[in-house]
Design a protein around this motif. Structure first.
Motif, PDB file in Angstrom:
ATOM      1  N   HIS A 120       0.858  -1.186   0.000  1.00  0.00           N
ATOM      2  CA  HIS A 120       0.000   0.000   0.000  1.00  0.00           C
ATOM      3  C   HIS A 120       0.896   1.238   0.000  1.00  0.00           C
ATOM      4  O   HIS A 120       1.810   1.323   0.818  1.00  0.00           O
ATOM      5  CB  HIS A 120      -0.875   0.094   1.262  1.00  0.00           C
ATOM      6  CG  HIS A 120      -1.882  -0.991   1.405  1.00  0.00           C
ATOM      7  ND1 HIS A 120      -1.800  -1.963   2.368  1.00  0.00           N
ATOM      8  CD2 HIS A 120      -3.010  -1.251   0.706  1.00  0.00           C
ATOM      9  CE1 HIS A 120      -2.838  -2.778   2.269  1.00  0.00           C
ATOM     10  NE2 HIS A 120      -3.579  -2.372   1.269  1.00  0.00           N
ATOM     11  N   TRP A 121       0.633   2.170  -0.855  1.00  0.00           N
ATOM     12  CA  TRP A 121       1.299   3.467  -0.722  1.00  0.00           C
ATOM     13  C   TRP A 121       0.728   4.170   0.500  1.00  0.00           C
ATOM     14  O   TRP A 121      -0.491   4.229   0.677  1.00  0.00           O
ATOM     15  CB  TRP A 121       1.073   4.332  -1.956  1.00  0.00           C
ATOM     16  CG  TRP A 121       2.007   4.020  -3.076  1.00  0.00           C
ATOM     17  CD1 TRP A 121       1.704   3.417  -4.252  1.00  0.00           C
ATOM     18  CD2 TRP A 121       3.414   4.316  -3.127  1.00  0.00           C
ATOM     19  NE1 TRP A 121       2.827   3.302  -5.047  1.00  0.00           N
ATOM     20  CE2 TRP A 121       3.890   3.840  -4.375  1.00  0.00           C
ATOM     21  CE3 TRP A 121       4.310   4.914  -2.256  1.00  0.00           C
ATOM     22  CZ2 TRP A 121       5.221   3.962  -4.768  1.00  0.00           C
ATOM     23  CZ3 TRP A 121       5.640   5.028  -2.632  1.00  0.00           C
ATOM     24  CH2 TRP A 121       6.086   4.562  -3.871  1.00  0.00           C
ATOM     25  N   PRO A 122       1.574   4.700   1.380  1.00  0.00           N
ATOM     26  CA  PRO A 122       1.075   5.400   2.566  1.00  0.00           C
ATOM     27  C   PRO A 122       0.088   6.501   2.200  1.00  0.00           C
ATOM     28  O   PRO A 122       0.356   7.336   1.344  1.00  0.00           O
ATOM     29  CB  PRO A 122       2.357   5.977   3.196  1.00  0.00           C
ATOM     30  CG  PRO A 122       3.418   4.995   2.785  1.00  0.00           C
ATOM     31  CD  PRO A 122       3.050   4.587   1.382  1.00  0.00           C
ATOM     32  N   PHE A 123      -1.063   6.437   2.843  1.00  0.00           N
ATOM     33  CA  PHE A 123      -2.127   7.419   2.668  1.00  0.00           C
ATOM     34  C   PHE A 123      -2.633   7.466   1.217  1.00  0.00           C
ATOM     35  O   PHE A 123      -3.152   8.486   0.771  1.00  0.00           O
ATOM     36  CB  PHE A 123      -1.674   8.806   3.135  1.00  0.00           C
ATOM     37  CG  PHE A 123      -1.059   8.787   4.508  1.00  0.00           C
ATOM     38  CD1 PHE A 123      -1.839   8.573   5.639  1.00  0.00           C
ATOM     39  CD2 PHE A 123       0.304   8.942   4.670  1.00  0.00           C
ATOM     40  CE1 PHE A 123      -1.276   8.527   6.909  1.00  0.00           C
ATOM     41  CE2 PHE A 123       0.888   8.888   5.940  1.00  0.00           C
ATOM     42  CZ  PHE A 123       0.085   8.684   7.057  1.00  0.00           C
ATOM     43  N   TYR A 124      -2.419   6.354   0.510  1.00  0.00           N
ATOM     44  CA  TYR A 124      -2.885   6.209  -0.877  1.00  0.00           C
ATOM     45  C   TYR A 124      -2.324   7.306  -1.792  1.00  0.00           C
ATOM     46  O   TYR A 124      -3.002   7.787  -2.694  1.00  0.00           O
ATOM     47  CB  TYR A 124      -4.417   6.214  -0.935  1.00  0.00           C
ATOM     48  CG  TYR A 124      -5.030   5.069  -0.174  1.00  0.00           C
ATOM     49  CD1 TYR A 124      -4.977   3.772  -0.662  1.00  0.00           C
ATOM     50  CD2 TYR A 124      -5.663   5.277   1.055  1.00  0.00           C
ATOM     51  CE1 TYR A 124      -5.545   2.709   0.042  1.00  0.00           C
ATOM     52  CE2 TYR A 124      -6.230   4.224   1.768  1.00  0.00           C
ATOM     53  CZ  TYR A 124      -6.167   2.935   1.248  1.00  0.00           C
ATOM     54  OH  TYR A 124      -6.719   1.890   1.950  1.00  0.00           O
ATOM     55  N   VAL A 135      -1.854   2.333   8.350  1.00  0.00           N
ATOM     56  CA  VAL A 135      -3.147   2.991   8.123  1.00  0.00           C
ATOM     57  C   VAL A 135      -3.980   2.219   7.108  1.00  0.00           C
ATOM     58  O   VAL A 135      -5.165   1.942   7.331  1.00  0.00           O
ATOM     59  CB  VAL A 135      -2.938   4.451   7.644  1.00  0.00           C
ATOM     60  CG1 VAL A 135      -4.261   5.059   7.199  1.00  0.00           C
ATOM     61  CG2 VAL A 135      -2.313   5.285   8.758  1.00  0.00           C
ATOM     62  N   GLU A 136      -3.378   1.841   5.991  1.00  0.00           N
ATOM     63  CA  GLU A 136      -4.099   1.107   4.956  1.00  0.00           C
ATOM     64  C   GLU A 136      -4.323  -0.349   5.364  1.00  0.00           C
ATOM     65  O   GLU A 136      -5.305  -0.973   4.964  1.00  0.00           O
ATOM     66  CB  GLU A 136      -3.337   1.179   3.636  1.00  0.00           C
ATOM     67  CG  GLU A 136      -3.244   2.573   3.041  1.00  0.00           C
ATOM     68  CD  GLU A 136      -2.305   3.489   3.798  1.00  0.00           C
ATOM     69  OE1 GLU A 136      -2.581   4.701   3.858  1.00  0.00           O
ATOM     70  OE2 GLU A 136      -1.305   2.985   4.367  1.00  0.00           O
ATOM     71  N   LEU A 137      -3.417  -0.870   6.168  1.00  0.00           N
ATOM     72  CA  LEU A 137      -3.540  -2.237   6.633  1.00  0.00           C
ATOM     73  C   LEU A 137      -4.805  -2.412   7.477  1.00  0.00           C
ATOM     74  O   LEU A 137      -5.492  -3.434   7.377  1.00  0.00           O
ATOM     75  CB  LEU A 137      -2.304  -2.604   7.456  1.00  0.00           C
ATOM     76  CG  LEU A 137      -2.058  -4.078   7.773  1.00  0.00           C
ATOM     77  CD1 LEU A 137      -1.858  -4.872   6.488  1.00  0.00           C
ATOM     78  CD2 LEU A 137      -0.836  -4.210   8.675  1.00  0.00           C
ATOM     79  N   VAL A 138      -5.111  -1.420   8.291  1.00  0.00           N
ATOM     80  CA  VAL A 138      -6.318  -1.474   9.124  1.00  0.00           C
ATOM     81  C   VAL A 138      -7.563  -1.526   8.251  1.00  0.00           C
ATOM     82  O   VAL A 138      -8.527  -2.241   8.550  1.00  0.00           O
ATOM     83  CB  VAL A 138      -6.361  -0.258  10.070  1.00  0.00           C
ATOM     84  CG1 VAL A 138      -7.719  -0.151  10.759  1.00  0.00           C
ATOM     85  CG2 VAL A 138      -5.254  -0.351  11.108  1.00  0.00           C
ATOM     86  N   LYS A 139      -7.551  -0.779   7.154  1.00  0.00           N
ATOM     87  CA  LYS A 139      -8.728  -0.696   6.284  1.00  0.00           C
ATOM     88  C   LYS A 139      -8.893  -1.928   5.396  1.00  0.00           C
ATOM     89  O   LYS A 139     -10.015  -2.326   5.085  1.00  0.00           O
ATOM     90  CB  LYS A 139      -8.630   0.558   5.413  1.00  0.00           C
ATOM     91  CG  LYS A 139      -8.612   1.859   6.200  1.00  0.00           C
ATOM     92  CD  LYS A 139      -8.455   3.056   5.270  1.00  0.00           C
ATOM     93  CE  LYS A 139      -8.407   4.357   6.061  1.00  0.00           C
ATOM     94  NZ  LYS A 139      -8.211   5.535   5.168  1.00  0.00           N
ATOM     95  N   GLU A 140      -7.785  -2.528   4.977  1.00  0.00           N
ATOM     96  CA  GLU A 140      -7.852  -3.603   3.989  1.00  0.00           C
ATOM     97  C   GLU A 140      -7.088  -4.847   4.425  1.00  0.00           C
ATOM     98  O   GLU A 140      -6.644  -5.629   3.595  1.00  0.00           O
ATOM     99  CB  GLU A 140      -7.283  -3.107   2.657  1.00  0.00           C
ATOM    100  CG  GLU A 140      -7.934  -1.841   2.138  1.00  0.00           C
ATOM    101  CD  GLU A 140      -7.271  -1.328   0.868  1.00  0.00           C
ATOM    102  OE1 GLU A 140      -6.643  -2.136   0.162  1.00  0.00           O
ATOM    103  OE2 GLU A 140      -7.374  -0.132   0.603  1.00  0.00           O
ATOM    104  N   GLY A 141      -6.961  -5.043   5.710  1.00  0.00           N
ATOM    105  CA  GLY A 141      -6.065  -6.082   6.196  1.00  0.00           C
ATOM    106  C   GLY A 141      -6.593  -7.490   6.221  1.00  0.00           C
ATOM    107  O   GLY A 141      -5.824  -8.432   6.411  1.00  0.00           O
ATOM    108  N   GLN A 142      -7.888  -7.690   6.048  1.00  0.00           N
ATOM    109  CA  GLN A 142      -8.434  -9.039   6.137  1.00  0.00           C
ATOM    110  C   GLN A 142      -7.825  -9.964   5.095  1.00  0.00           C
ATOM    111  O   GLN A 142      -7.530 -11.128   5.362  1.00  0.00           O
ATOM    112  CB  GLN A 142      -9.959  -8.983   5.991  1.00  0.00           C
ATOM    113  CG  GLN A 142     -10.654  -8.236   7.121  1.00  0.00           C
ATOM    114  CD  GLN A 142     -10.352  -8.833   8.490  1.00  0.00           C
ATOM    115  OE1 GLN A 142     -10.273 -10.050   8.646  1.00  0.00           O
ATOM    116  NE2 GLN A 142     -10.166  -7.982   9.487  1.00  0.00           N
ATOM    117  N   VAL A 143      -7.636  -9.467   3.886  1.00  0.00           N
ATOM    118  CA  VAL A 143      -7.049 -10.276   2.827  1.00  0.00           C
ATOM    119  C   VAL A 143      -5.587 -10.582   3.132  1.00  0.00           C
ATOM    120  O   VAL A 143      -5.107 -11.707   2.944  1.00  0.00           O
ATOM    121  CB  VAL A 143      -7.171  -9.562   1.464  1.00  0.00           C
ATOM    122  CG1 VAL A 143      -6.448 -10.349   0.384  1.00  0.00           C
ATOM    123  CG2 VAL A 143      -8.643  -9.372   1.100  1.00  0.00           C
TER     124      VAL A 143
END
Length: 345
Positions: free
Chosen positions: A51-55, A94-102
């Protein structure tokens, strides 16, 4: 002859001792200020940015690590198709929290290392415990992280120092996230009753454009480098960029003075804990003689500041540490590591 031989032997030992001492001193200086050139990995390494930090994606055209930061044999990619061929995969929290299930269920190729990355303090992130027993290494502002990436550091000066002491303002504070309950907000409220503090930021309806901050702060004698939370090693751009780069003497609120002194000279800043109250601090600032003020700039004769602002450089630094890191390491209690060391200031 025997006596002369012993004298030559002692002389040789003294010479050897002096040589070893010199080498150790040089190594110590390199440890403090960093090597002139980054370490080179023994082979080409591929670091996948999941993930790029902060997209906010950055350009990876060409040999970024070598061309921009002289870090050789290190290839950055954001192409997930190269997952199975990557030596390291780095995940920003930050992105890991949002999309971490996969991510939690992904099969990992043999030998691949996963890096957990964050530059936030424990007060500003949540959900760390979900990632126990997953990550091999950490990338953080914390000095005890596997890949230590501070917001800035002192390096030997590369050019002559010139400085203008002309100032028109006393103290400035730039704040983007203002909360009345924060320690820094309460400190500024009390300080402002004794000292003229110009406050900039969206919360005070005096926003500064990104390129306006440094020129604005450069007109002040002092800058309030107040961290949004107090944690070990959490010394951010408020000190390194807003203060040092702008040329204002930082008045800091953050970890204890001795923690700051691990990274910057003791006479380069003013710590609020040095004074019983904001009123006493104000008295010190207002009655400071010009000669005393200039002493806060003595470090600039030999040192200058290097800022770390590019996530590409931070990720390239993984390659410089790769061979020195524990290859079998796994963080069984990532949250415990992140919080426990913080309590040991």
């Amino acid at each position: 002859m025997a006596s002369g031989g012993r004298w030559r032997s002692r002389s040789a030992l003294r010479s050897l001792f002096l040589l070893v001492t010199l080498v150790l001193n040089i190594k110590l200086m390199l440890f403090i200020f960093g090597p002139e050139e980054p370490a080179v990995p023994p082979r080409n390494l591929t670091v996948l940015i999941w993930h790029w930090p902060f997209y906010r994606p950055l350009d990876l055209t060409g040999d970024v690590c070598a061309d921009l930061y002289n870090i050789k044999r290190c290839h950055l990619t954001a192409d997930r198709e190269k997952y199975n061929f990557s030596d390291v995969v780095v995940f920003h929290h930050v992105e890991l929290v949002k999309e971490g299930q996969v991510v939690a269920t992904m099969a990992r190729p043999p030998g691949q290392k996963w890096v957990w990355a964050t530059l936030e303090s424990p007060s500003n992130i949540r959900g760390v415990s979900k990632w126990n027993n997953i990550f091999n290494w950490t990338l953080s502002y914390r000095e005890d992280a596997d890949i230590f990436v501070p917001y800035g550091r002192m390096v030997p000066r590369s050019s002559p120092n010139t400085y203008n002491f002309n100032r028109t303002g006393m103290a400035a504070w730039v704040v983007s996230h203002y909360k009345k309950t924060q320690e820094r907000a309460q400190f500024v409220h009390e300080l402002s009753s004794h000292l003229n503090v110009d406050i900039y930021g969206r919360a005070n309806r005096r926003p500064l454009c990104p390129t306006c901050l440094i020129p604005t702060v450069s007109h002040y004698f002092f800058y309030l480098a107040l961290e949004n939370s107090v944690h070990r090693d959490y010394i951010t751009e408020k000190l390194w960029q807003n203060s040092f780069t702008a040329g204002a003497v930082p008045v800091v609120l953050g970890p204890p003075r001795e923690n700051y002194e691990r990274f910057v000279p003791s006479d380069s800043f003013i710590h609020i804990s040095d004074f019983p109250s904001p009123k006493d601090l104000t008295k010190f600032l207002l009655t400071m003689a010009p000669q005393r003020y200039r002493q806060f700039f003595r470090w600039r004769e030999e040192l200058e500041v290097k800022l770390y602002t590019d996530w590409r450089e931070r990720f390239c630094m993984i390659c410089t540490k790769y061979t020195s890191l524990q290859q079998n390491k796994v963080y069984t209690d990532l949250e415990g590591w992140f919080n426990k060391s913080d309590q040991q200031q």
